[in-house]
Design an enzyme around this catalytic site. Structure first.
Site, mmCIF file in Angstrom:
data_model
loop_
_atom_site.group_PDB
_atom_site.id
_atom_site.type_symbol
_atom_site.label_atom_id
_atom_site.label_comp_id
_atom_site.label_asym_id
_atom_site.label_seq_id
_atom_site.Cartn_x
_atom_site.Cartn_y
_atom_site.Cartn_z
ATOM 1 N N ASP A 176 8.555 10.440 5.269
ATOM 2 C CA ASP A 176 9.294 10.695 4.036
ATOM 3 C C ASP A 176 8.684 11.887 3.304
ATOM 4 O O ASP A 176 7.631 12.379 3.700
ATOM 5 C CB ASP A 176 9.329 9.442 3.148
ATOM 6 C CG ASP A 176 7.954 8.785 2.970
ATOM 7 O OD1 ASP A 176 6.946 9.383 3.412
ATOM 8 O OD2 ASP A 176 7.894 7.691 2.399
ATOM 9 N N ASP A 225 7.199 -3.035 -4.306
ATOM 10 C CA ASP A 225 8.557 -3.590 -4.389
ATOM 11 C C ASP A 225 9.167 -3.833 -2.999
ATOM 12 O O ASP A 225 10.357 -4.086 -2.876
ATOM 13 C CB ASP A 225 9.465 -2.673 -5.225
ATOM 14 C CG ASP A 225 9.625 -1.278 -4.619
ATOM 15 O OD1 ASP A 225 9.082 -1.014 -3.521
ATOM 16 O OD2 ASP A 225 10.310 -0.441 -5.250
ATOM 17 N N HIS A 250 9.300 -1.613 -0.472
ATOM 18 C CA HIS A 250 9.908 -0.461 0.210
ATOM 19 C C HIS A 250 9.074 -0.017 1.412
ATOM 20 O O HIS A 250 7.863 -0.204 1.454
ATOM 21 C CB HIS A 250 10.196 0.707 -0.746
ATOM 22 C CG HIS A 250 9.011 1.475 -1.238
ATOM 23 N ND1 HIS A 250 8.591 1.460 -2.549
ATOM 24 C CD2 HIS A 250 8.166 2.327 -0.599
ATOM 25 C CE1 HIS A 250 7.551 2.263 -2.689
ATOM 26 N NE2 HIS A 250 7.272 2.803 -1.516
ATOM 27 N N GLU A 294 14.000 2.350 -1.076
ATOM 28 C CA GLU A 294 13.818 1.445 -2.206
ATOM 29 C C GLU A 294 14.727 0.221 -2.049
ATOM 30 O O GLU A 294 15.627 0.212 -1.197
ATOM 31 C CB GLU A 294 14.141 2.198 -3.503
ATOM 32 C CG GLU A 294 13.152 3.310 -3.829
ATOM 33 C CD GLU A 294 11.801 2.803 -4.363
ATOM 34 O OE1 GLU A 294 11.379 1.685 -3.981
ATOM 35 O OE2 GLU A 294 11.167 3.528 -5.149
HETATM 36 C C1 GLP Z 1 4.720 5.592 -0.946
HETATM 37 C C2 GLP Z 1 5.089 5.979 0.468
HETATM 38 C C3 GLP Z 1 5.114 4.767 1.388
HETATM 39 C C4 GLP Z 1 3.849 3.964 1.209
HETATM 40 C C5 GLP Z 1 3.754 3.495 -0.217
HETATM 41 C C6 GLP Z 1 2.549 2.609 -0.491
HETATM 42 O O1 GLP Z 1 5.802 5.108 -1.638
HETATM 43 N N1 GLP Z 1 6.358 6.619 0.520
HETATM 44 O O2 GLP Z 1 5.255 5.192 2.741
HETATM 45 O O3 GLP Z 1 3.868 2.858 2.082
HETATM 46 O O4 GLP Z 1 3.653 4.656 -1.039
HETATM 47 O O5 GLP Z 1 1.427 3.384 -0.730
HETATM 48 P P1 GLP Z 1 -0.048 2.816 -0.802
HETATM 49 O O6 GLP Z 1 -0.435 2.575 0.604
HETATM 50 O O7 GLP Z 1 -0.847 3.907 -1.432
HETATM 51 O O8 GLP Z 1 0.012 1.582 -1.600
#
Ligand code: GLP
Length: 260
Positions: free
Chosen positions: A67, A136, A138, A143
Protein backbone atom coordinates in the site's frame (compact mmCIF):
# COMPACT_ATOMS: atom_id res chain seq x y z
CA UNK A 1 -5.85 -20.80 8.89
CA UNK A 2 -2.87 -21.63 11.08
CA UNK A 3 -2.43 -19.66 14.30
CA UNK A 4 1.02 -19.63 15.88
CA UNK A 5 1.41 -18.10 19.33
CA UNK A 6 4.98 -17.00 19.98
CA UNK A 7 6.47 -15.59 23.20
CA UNK A 8 7.31 -12.18 21.76
CA UNK A 9 7.78 -10.06 18.65
CA UNK A 10 11.39 -11.18 18.14
CA UNK A 11 10.33 -14.85 18.07
CA UNK A 12 7.62 -13.97 15.52
CA UNK A 13 10.22 -12.20 13.42
CA UNK A 14 12.55 -15.21 13.53
CA UNK A 15 9.80 -17.66 12.63
CA UNK A 16 8.60 -15.66 9.64
CA UNK A 17 12.13 -14.83 8.44
CA UNK A 18 12.85 -18.58 8.47
CA UNK A 19 9.76 -19.21 6.31
CA UNK A 20 10.91 -16.51 3.86
CA UNK A 21 14.39 -18.07 3.78
CA UNK A 22 12.85 -21.49 3.00
CA UNK A 23 10.81 -19.93 0.21
CA UNK A 24 13.88 -18.25 -1.31
CA UNK A 25 15.80 -21.53 -1.20
CA UNK A 26 12.92 -23.24 -3.06
CA UNK A 27 12.33 -20.30 -5.39
CA UNK A 28 15.24 -17.83 -5.49
CA UNK A 29 13.31 -15.22 -7.51
CA UNK A 30 10.19 -15.36 -5.31
CA UNK A 31 8.04 -12.23 -5.19
CA UNK A 32 7.79 -11.19 -1.56
CA UNK A 33 4.99 -8.79 -0.61
CA UNK A 34 5.99 -6.63 2.33
CA UNK A 35 4.04 -4.60 4.82
CA UNK A 36 4.97 -1.39 6.61
CA UNK A 37 4.30 -0.22 10.16
CA UNK A 38 6.27 -1.16 13.26
CA UNK A 39 5.14 -4.78 13.57
CA UNK A 40 7.07 -6.38 10.67
CA UNK A 41 10.40 -4.75 11.55
CA UNK A 42 11.62 -7.81 13.55
CA UNK A 43 11.02 -9.93 10.42
CA UNK A 44 13.18 -7.66 8.29
CA UNK A 45 15.89 -7.51 10.94
CA UNK A 46 15.95 -11.31 11.30
CA UNK A 47 16.08 -11.77 7.52
CA UNK A 48 18.89 -9.25 7.09
CA UNK A 49 20.82 -11.04 9.85
CA UNK A 50 20.42 -14.35 8.01
CA UNK A 51 21.78 -12.73 4.85
CA UNK A 52 24.79 -11.35 6.74
CA UNK A 53 25.54 -14.42 8.84
CA UNK A 54 24.54 -17.42 6.70
CA UNK A 55 24.91 -18.41 3.07
CA UNK A 56 21.27 -17.50 2.31
CA UNK A 57 21.23 -15.91 -1.15
CA UNK A 58 18.49 -13.31 -1.61
CA UNK A 59 20.07 -11.63 -4.63
CA UNK A 60 17.27 -12.73 -6.98
CA UNK A 61 14.40 -11.99 -4.60
CA UNK A 62 11.79 -9.50 -5.74
CA UNK A 63 9.99 -7.22 -3.31
CA UNK A 64 6.59 -5.58 -3.75
CA UNK A 65 4.63 -3.07 -1.78
CA UNK A 66 1.23 -3.56 -0.20
CA UNK A 67 0.00 0.00 0.00
CA UNK A 68 1.02 3.63 -0.29
CA UNK A 69 -0.02 7.11 0.76
CA UNK A 70 -1.47 9.35 -1.93
CA UNK A 71 -0.11 12.82 -2.44
CA UNK A 72 3.19 12.73 -0.54
CA UNK A 73 5.95 14.24 -2.67
CA UNK A 74 8.20 11.68 -4.40
CA UNK A 75 10.98 10.61 -2.05
CA UNK A 76 9.12 11.69 1.12
CA UNK A 77 10.78 9.70 3.94
CA UNK A 78 7.42 8.37 5.17
CA UNK A 79 6.10 7.34 1.78
CA UNK A 80 5.84 3.58 1.96
CA UNK A 81 8.13 3.33 -1.05
CA UNK A 82 10.87 5.10 0.95
CA UNK A 83 10.11 3.01 4.05
CA UNK A 84 10.32 -0.30 2.17
CA UNK A 85 13.52 0.72 0.40
CA UNK A 86 15.05 1.75 3.74
CA UNK A 87 13.78 -1.10 5.94
CA UNK A 88 13.75 -4.04 3.54
CA UNK A 89 15.38 -3.55 0.15
CA UNK A 90 18.64 -1.91 1.21
CA UNK A 91 19.34 -4.08 4.31
CA UNK A 92 18.96 -7.16 2.09
CA UNK A 93 21.57 -5.77 -0.28
CA UNK A 94 19.01 -5.35 -3.07
CA UNK A 95 18.38 -2.30 -5.22
CA UNK A 96 15.32 -0.48 -6.50
CA UNK A 97 15.40 -2.67 -9.61
CA UNK A 98 14.19 -5.61 -7.47
CA UNK A 99 11.29 -3.59 -6.15
CA UNK A 100 7.80 -2.65 -7.35
CA UNK A 101 5.07 -0.51 -5.84
CA UNK A 102 2.12 1.68 -6.79
CA UNK A 103 2.75 5.32 -7.67
CA UNK A 104 1.11 7.41 -4.95
CA UNK A 105 2.15 10.64 -6.63
CA UNK A 106 0.62 9.79 -10.03
CA UNK A 107 -1.61 12.35 -11.75
CA UNK A 108 -4.06 9.60 -12.60
CA UNK A 109 -4.43 7.53 -9.42
CA UNK A 110 -7.05 5.16 -10.88
CA UNK A 111 -4.69 4.30 -13.74
CA UNK A 112 -1.80 3.82 -11.29
CA UNK A 113 -3.94 1.36 -9.26
CA UNK A 114 -4.91 -0.64 -12.33
CA UNK A 115 -1.31 -0.63 -13.55
CA UNK A 116 -0.12 -2.01 -10.21
CA UNK A 117 -2.61 -4.88 -10.18
CA UNK A 118 -1.54 -5.70 -13.74
CA UNK A 119 2.15 -5.48 -12.82
CA UNK A 120 1.68 -7.92 -9.93
CA UNK A 121 -0.04 -10.40 -12.23
CA UNK A 122 2.60 -9.94 -14.94
CA UNK A 123 5.29 -10.63 -12.34
CA UNK A 124 3.70 -14.03 -11.73
CA UNK A 125 1.80 -13.10 -8.57
CA UNK A 126 2.96 -12.70 -5.02
CA UNK A 127 4.49 -15.82 -3.46
CA UNK A 128 4.35 -14.74 0.17
CA UNK A 129 2.52 -11.64 1.36
CA UNK A 130 3.39 -10.27 4.79
CA UNK A 131 0.61 -8.43 6.56
CA UNK A 132 0.20 -6.43 9.72
CA UNK A 133 -3.18 -5.51 11.11
CA UNK A 134 -4.66 -2.17 12.06
CA UNK A 135 -6.37 -1.74 15.40
CA UNK A 136 -9.63 -1.57 13.43
CA UNK A 137 -8.88 -4.86 11.65
CA UNK A 138 -7.58 -3.38 8.40
CA UNK A 139 -5.02 -5.14 6.22
CA UNK A 140 -2.96 -3.06 3.84
CA UNK A 141 -5.10 0.05 3.94
CA UNK A 142 -8.37 -1.81 3.41
CA UNK A 143 -10.42 -0.06 6.03
CA UNK A 144 -13.60 -1.57 7.53
CA UNK A 145 -16.32 -2.27 4.95
CA UNK A 146 -13.82 -2.67 2.11
CA UNK A 147 -15.21 -5.11 -0.43
CA UNK A 148 -13.79 -8.57 0.11
CA UNK A 149 -13.44 -8.73 -3.70
CA UNK A 150 -11.70 -5.36 -4.00
CA UNK A 151 -8.74 -4.73 -6.27
CA UNK A 152 -5.95 -2.19 -5.88
CA UNK A 153 -7.65 1.19 -5.55
CA UNK A 154 -7.78 4.48 -3.70
CA UNK A 155 -9.19 4.44 -0.16
CA UNK A 156 -9.91 7.07 2.48
CA UNK A 157 -8.34 6.43 5.88
CA UNK A 158 -10.44 6.32 9.03
CA UNK A 159 -9.58 8.89 11.67
CA UNK A 160 -8.41 6.03 13.91
CA UNK A 161 -5.83 4.87 11.36
CA UNK A 162 -4.64 8.44 10.79
CA UNK A 163 -4.19 8.87 14.53
CA UNK A 164 -2.41 5.47 14.78
CA UNK A 165 -0.03 6.45 11.98
CA UNK A 166 0.55 10.06 13.13
CA UNK A 167 3.62 8.89 15.08
CA UNK A 168 5.50 8.65 11.80
CA UNK A 169 4.77 12.31 10.94
CA UNK A 170 5.32 15.63 12.71
CA UNK A 171 1.62 15.97 13.46
CA UNK A 172 -1.78 14.52 12.57
CA UNK A 173 -2.42 17.14 9.87
CA UNK A 174 0.50 15.75 7.87
CA UNK A 175 -1.02 12.25 7.66
CA UNK A 176 -2.64 11.91 4.23
CA UNK A 177 -6.35 11.13 4.06
CA UNK A 178 -6.02 9.08 0.90
CA UNK A 179 -4.05 5.96 0.12
CA UNK A 180 -3.60 3.29 -2.53
CA UNK A 181 -3.90 -0.26 -1.29
CA UNK A 182 -3.85 -3.69 -2.81
CA UNK A 183 -7.47 -4.76 -2.57
CA UNK A 184 -8.59 -7.66 -0.42
CA UNK A 185 -9.22 -9.64 -3.61
CA UNK A 186 -5.69 -8.78 -4.74
CA UNK A 187 -4.17 -9.80 -1.40
CA UNK A 188 -6.07 -13.11 -1.45
CA UNK A 189 -4.34 -14.00 -4.73
CA UNK A 190 -0.94 -14.29 -3.01
CA UNK A 191 0.09 -17.92 -2.58
CA UNK A 192 0.78 -17.63 1.14
CA UNK A 193 -0.46 -14.94 3.52
CA UNK A 194 1.46 -14.36 6.74
CA UNK A 195 0.02 -11.89 9.22
CA UNK A 196 2.05 -10.84 12.26
CA UNK A 197 0.36 -9.06 15.17
CA UNK A 198 2.02 -8.11 18.43
CA UNK A 199 0.93 -6.25 21.54
CA UNK A 200 -2.29 -6.01 23.49
CA UNK A 201 -3.56 -3.21 21.27
CA UNK A 202 -4.10 -5.79 18.52
CA UNK A 203 -5.85 -8.41 20.70
CA UNK A 204 -9.43 -7.43 19.79
CA UNK A 205 -8.66 -7.18 16.07
CA UNK A 206 -6.89 -10.57 16.16
CA UNK A 207 -9.78 -12.28 17.97
CA UNK A 208 -12.30 -10.93 15.44
CA UNK A 209 -10.04 -11.90 12.53
CA UNK A 210 -9.46 -15.46 13.67
CA UNK A 211 -12.59 -16.41 15.57
CA UNK A 212 -15.22 -13.98 14.31
CA UNK A 213 -17.33 -14.26 11.19
CA UNK A 214 -15.90 -13.39 7.77
CA UNK A 215 -17.05 -9.82 7.45
CA UNK A 216 -16.07 -6.73 5.49
CA UNK A 217 -16.26 -4.77 8.73
CA UNK A 218 -13.17 -6.71 9.87
CA UNK A 219 -11.15 -6.80 6.62
CA UNK A 220 -8.51 -9.17 8.02
CA UNK A 221 -11.21 -11.81 8.55
CA UNK A 222 -10.97 -12.37 4.78
CA UNK A 223 -7.87 -14.46 5.59
CA UNK A 224 -10.33 -17.19 6.59
CA UNK A 225 -11.09 -17.54 2.87
CA UNK A 226 -7.46 -18.24 1.95
CA UNK A 227 -6.22 -21.83 1.71
CA UNK A 228 -2.78 -20.97 3.11
CA UNK A 229 -2.94 -18.23 5.71
CA UNK A 230 -0.71 -18.08 8.79
CA UNK A 231 -1.40 -15.74 11.69
CA UNK A 232 1.56 -15.28 14.03
CA UNK A 233 0.76 -13.54 17.32
CA UNK A 234 2.62 -12.86 20.52
CA UNK A 235 1.03 -13.70 23.88
CA UNK A 236 -0.40 -10.19 24.28
CA UNK A 237 -2.03 -10.14 20.83
CA UNK A 238 -3.34 -13.67 21.48
CA UNK A 239 -4.96 -12.67 24.76
CA UNK A 240 -8.48 -12.43 23.27
CA UNK A 241 -8.40 -15.85 21.57
CA UNK A 242 -10.83 -18.40 23.04
CA UNK A 243 -9.07 -21.25 21.25
CA UNK A 244 -5.55 -20.24 22.32
CA UNK A 245 -4.88 -23.56 24.07
CA UNK A 246 -5.90 -25.49 20.98
CA UNK A 247 -3.62 -23.35 18.81
CA UNK A 248 -0.71 -23.93 21.22
CA UNK A 249 -1.30 -27.69 21.27
CA UNK A 250 -1.54 -27.84 17.48
CA UNK A 251 1.74 -25.99 17.09
CA UNK A 252 3.47 -28.16 19.70
CA UNK A 253 2.35 -31.31 17.87
CA UNK A 254 3.23 -30.07 14.40
CA UNK A 255 5.46 -32.44 12.43
CA UNK A 256 8.99 -31.04 12.24
CA UNK A 257 9.08 -31.39 8.43
CA UNK A 258 6.10 -29.08 8.01
CA UNK A 259 6.89 -25.38 7.76
CA UNK A 260 4.33 -22.63 8.24
C1 GLP B 1 -0.67 0.75 8.41
C2 GLP B 1 -0.31 -0.14 7.25
C3 GLP B 1 -0.67 -1.59 7.53
C4 GLP B 1 -0.16 -2.00 8.88
C5 GLP B 1 -0.78 -1.12 9.94
C6 GLP B 1 -0.39 -1.50 11.36
O1 GLP B 1 -2.00 1.10 8.39
N1 GLP B 1 -0.95 0.27 6.05
O2 GLP B 1 -0.13 -2.43 6.51
O3 GLP B 1 -0.48 -3.35 9.12
O4 GLP B 1 -0.35 0.21 9.69
O5 GLP B 1 0.83 -0.93 11.68
P1 GLP B 1 1.67 -1.30 12.97
O6 GLP B 1 2.30 -2.60 12.66
O7 GLP B 1 2.68 -0.20 13.10
O8 GLP B 1 0.72 -1.37 14.09
Amino acid sequence: MEIVIVPDAAAGGELIAAAIADLLIRKPDALLGVATGSTPLPIYEALATKVRETDLDVSRARICQLDEYVGLPKGHPESYRSVVLREVVEPLGLTESSFMGPDGSAEDIAAACLAYDQALAAAGGVDLQLLGIGTDGHIGFNEPCSSLASRTRIKTLTERTRVDNARFFNNLDEVPHHVITQGIGTILEARHLVLLATGEGKADAVALTVEGPVSAVVPASALQLHPHATVVVDEAAASGLKLADYFRATWAAKPSWQSI
